[in-house]
Design a protein around this motif. Structure first.
Motif, PDB file in Angstrom:
ATOM      1  N   CYS A  77       6.438  21.252  25.036  1.00  9.87           N
ATOM      2  CA  CYS A  77       6.602  20.505  23.790  1.00  9.87           C
ATOM      3  C   CYS A  77       5.774  21.164  22.689  1.00  9.87           C
ATOM      4  O   CYS A  77       4.878  21.947  22.961  1.00  9.87           O
ATOM      5  N   ILE A  78       6.126  20.823  21.458  1.00  8.26           N
ATOM      6  CA  ILE A  78       5.379  21.273  20.289  1.00  8.26           C
ATOM      7  C   ILE A  78       4.620  20.065  19.770  1.00  8.26           C
ATOM      8  O   ILE A  78       5.204  19.005  19.558  1.00  8.26           O
ATOM      9  N   LEU A  79       3.321  20.216  19.589  1.00 15.97           N
ATOM     10  CA  LEU A  79       2.479  19.133  19.083  1.00 15.97           C
ATOM     11  C   LEU A  79       1.949  19.533  17.716  1.00 15.97           C
ATOM     12  O   LEU A  79       1.343  20.599  17.565  1.00 15.97           O
ATOM     13  N   VAL A  80       2.223  18.703  16.707  1.00  9.67           N
ATOM     14  CA  VAL A  80       1.712  18.948  15.357  1.00  9.67           C
ATOM     15  C   VAL A  80       0.912  17.737  14.919  1.00  9.67           C
ATOM     16  O   VAL A  80       1.128  16.625  15.393  1.00  9.67           O
ATOM     17  N   GLU A  81      -0.018  17.969  13.996  1.00 12.44           N
ATOM     18  CA  GLU A  81      -0.849  16.877  13.503  1.00 12.44           C
ATOM     19  C   GLU A  81      -0.035  15.913  12.650  1.00 12.44           C
ATOM     20  O   GLU A  81      -0.135  14.706  12.796  1.00 12.44           O
ATOM     21  N   SER A  82       0.761  16.466  11.745  1.00 12.21           N
ATOM     22  CA  SER A  82       1.600  15.621  10.893  1.00 12.21           C
ATOM     23  C   SER A  82       2.759  16.454  10.360  1.00 12.21           C
ATOM     24  O   SER A  82       2.675  17.671  10.271  1.00 12.21           O
ATOM     25  N   LEU A  83       3.824  15.773  10.009  1.00 11.69           N
ATOM     26  CA  LEU A  83       4.978  16.461   9.426  1.00 11.69           C
ATOM     27  C   LEU A  83       4.691  16.911   8.003  1.00 11.69           C
ATOM     28  O   LEU A  83       5.185  17.934   7.554  1.00 11.69           O
ATOM     29  N   GLU A  84       3.880  16.132   7.300  1.00 10.07           N
ATOM     30  CA  GLU A  84       3.590  16.435   5.901  1.00 10.07           C
ATOM     31  C   GLU A  84       2.911  17.784   5.730  1.00 10.07           C
ATOM     32  O   GLU A  84       3.175  18.495   4.767  1.00 10.07           O
ATOM     33  N   LYS A  85       2.037  18.159   6.659  1.00 12.12           N
ATOM     34  CA  LYS A  85       1.338  19.443   6.549  1.00 12.12           C
ATOM     35  C   LYS A  85       2.300  20.614   6.617  1.00 12.12           C
ATOM     36  O   LYS A  85       1.980  21.711   6.188  1.00 12.12           O
ATOM     37  N   GLY A 107       5.450  20.283   5.398  1.00 12.35           N
ATOM     38  CA  GLY A 107       6.459  20.070   4.367  1.00 12.35           C
ATOM     39  C   GLY A 107       7.784  19.596   4.949  1.00 12.35           C
ATOM     40  O   GLY A 107       8.840  19.812   4.358  1.00 12.35           O
ATOM     41  N   LEU A 108       7.723  18.952   6.104  1.00  7.68           N
ATOM     42  CA  LEU A 108       8.929  18.466   6.765  1.00  7.68           C
ATOM     43  C   LEU A 108       9.135  16.998   6.430  1.00  7.68           C
ATOM     44  O   LEU A 108       8.282  16.170   6.736  1.00  7.68           O
ATOM     45  N   PRO A 109      10.254  16.675   5.819  1.00  4.98           N
ATOM     46  CA  PRO A 109      10.485  15.273   5.478  1.00  4.98           C
ATOM     47  C   PRO A 109      10.783  14.460   6.726  1.00  4.98           C
ATOM     48  O   PRO A 109      11.477  14.913   7.635  1.00  4.98           O
ATOM     49  N   GLY A 110      10.224  13.269   6.776  1.00  4.03           N
ATOM     50  CA  GLY A 110      10.546  12.347   7.849  1.00  4.03           C
ATOM     51  C   GLY A 110      11.876  11.692   7.566  1.00  4.03           C
ATOM     52  O   GLY A 110      12.545  11.986   6.577  1.00  4.03           O
ATOM     53  N   ASN A 111      12.263  10.804   8.415  1.00  2.00           N
ATOM     54  CA  ASN A 111      13.522  10.100   8.235  1.00  2.00           C
ATOM     55  C   ASN A 111      13.229   8.613   8.284  1.00  2.00           C
ATOM     56  O   ASN A 111      13.197   8.013   9.363  1.00  2.00           O
ATOM     57  N   ARG A 130      19.741   9.072  11.499  1.00  2.00           N
ATOM     58  CA  ARG A 130      20.060  10.431  11.928  1.00  2.00           C
ATOM     59  C   ARG A 130      18.778  11.234  12.025  1.00  2.00           C
ATOM     60  O   ARG A 130      17.815  10.977  11.306  1.00  2.00           O
ATOM     61  N   SER A 131      18.814  12.245  12.864  1.00  2.00           N
ATOM     62  CA  SER A 131      17.671  13.147  12.945  1.00  2.00           C
ATOM     63  C   SER A 131      17.588  13.958  11.665  1.00  2.00           C
ATOM     64  O   SER A 131      18.620  14.345  11.115  1.00  2.00           O
ATOM     65  N   PRO A 132      16.374  14.246  11.185  1.00  2.00           N
ATOM     66  CA  PRO A 132      16.248  15.107  10.007  1.00  2.00           C
ATOM     67  C   PRO A 132      16.855  16.481  10.300  1.00  2.00           C
ATOM     68  O   PRO A 132      16.848  16.944  11.434  1.00  2.00           O
TER      69      PRO A 132
END
Length: 156
Positions: free
Chosen positions: A117-125, A127-131, A136-138
């Motif tokens: 799996c890929i673990l990231v701290e946050s989507l904002e860091k 620049g990935l918009p959430g949904n 639907r998946s982004p």
């Protein structure tokens, strides 16, 4: 003769099994499983490290830390975390890739065998918009090479 690492590992494990070293053979024959921890900030956040530890335990996996920060200096906190993971008997390594894009992260995850799996701290860091609608998946999440785990969900 060219051999792949998994094949070489299995052949070595079978040699240990033939010699009666069954526990060693079992450990060697298991595929290496790793969490790809992708970090953009400089200092490791306690919450992110706790999430990583918990996931490593739950998934019986090591960790590959992909540092995407711009500075090249080492931080004692990261070195300490890597030592802690290795002392616990799991694999750990750091890869420094300053300024990488999200597409490069995905390509890295595809290229390295054993990433669970890929673990990231946050989507904002990233620049990935959430949904927010969750219908639907982004667009950016389609065709991920493995599950994506966000340690800190977006704040709305």
């Amino acid at each position: 003769m060219i051999t792949s690492a998994p094949l070489e590992r299995l052949l070595t494990a079978s040699a240990f099994a033939e010699a009666g070293e069954f526990e060693t053979a079992r450990q060697m024959s298991r595929a290496t499983r790793e969490i790809l921890l992708v970090v953009r900030g400089d200092e490791p956040q306690a919450e992110l490290l706790a999430t990583t530890r918990a996931m490593m335990e739950r998934l019986d996996a090591g960790v590959e830390i992909l540092l995407a920060r711009s500075g090249t200096e080492q931080h004692a906190d990261w070195d300490g975390f890597v030592r802690e993971v290795m002392v616990s008997g799991r694999s750990a390594r750091m890869v420094h890739r300053p300024g990488i894009s999200w597409q490069t992260v995905l390509a890295h995850a595809r290229a390295v065998s054993g990433i669970v799996c890929i673990l990231v701290e946050s989507l904002e860091k990233w620049g990935l918009p959430g949904n927010a609608e969750r219908r639907r998946s982004p667009f950016w999440s389609r065709r991920l090479p493995c599950p994506l785990v966000v340690a800190r969900p977006a704040v709305h």
